[in-house]
Scaffold this active site. Sequence first.
Site, short mmCIF file in Angstrom:
data_model
loop_
_atom_site.label_atom_id
_atom_site.label_comp_id
_atom_site.label_asym_id
_atom_site.label_seq_id
_atom_site.Cartn_x
_atom_site.Cartn_y
_atom_site.Cartn_z
N THR A 295 10.52 -17.05 5.74
CA THR A 295 10.07 -17.87 6.79
C THR A 295 10.76 -18.15 8.06
OG1 THR A 295 10.38 -19.71 5.50
CG2 THR A 295 8.16 -18.94 5.42
N CYS A 296 12.26 -18.22 7.73
CA CYS A 296 13.20 -18.66 8.82
C CYS A 296 13.08 -17.65 9.71
CB CYS A 296 14.58 -19.18 7.95
SG CYS A 296 14.48 -20.50 7.21
N PHE A 297 13.07 -16.29 9.34
CA PHE A 297 13.13 -15.15 10.42
C PHE A 297 11.91 -14.53 10.61
CE2 PHE A 297 16.91 -15.31 7.77
CZ PHE A 297 17.78 -15.62 8.66
#
Length: 127
Positions: free
Chosen positions: A94-96
């Site tokens: 999710t961070c990317f």
Amino acid sequence: MVQGEPGSLDFDALRPVVAYEGFGEAPRDHAVVRALWDAVRSLDDEGRRLFLMFVTGSKTAPMGGLGALRPPAHPAFRVQRAGPDSDNLPTAHTCFNTLLLPEYDPPAKLPRLLAMAIRECEGFGLQ
């Protein structure tokens, strides 16, 4: 991600800006990529929000809509090949804004596995 309006999600605006990795020279024509977008298109509104949450960590589009999920404002929305055929569920970073998909064969099993992944995931369990 700065969130926009909680209205309907326009995945047709997202598709042209998606970055693909590992699906060959013409990734948009790859059977697994086509199966992915067919599966997303068949989801109801809540299912689409769960899909977006699964990949980005947010149930709402950023300001400017889903087509704004591209640099420099946001990390690109990516679909990355995650190995050969398997019965593993899709996963995400999710961070990317990255969805990892095995090269499902046949691609027809993707909708079932994607639905299971987005509906049964817990994430970090934060509320």
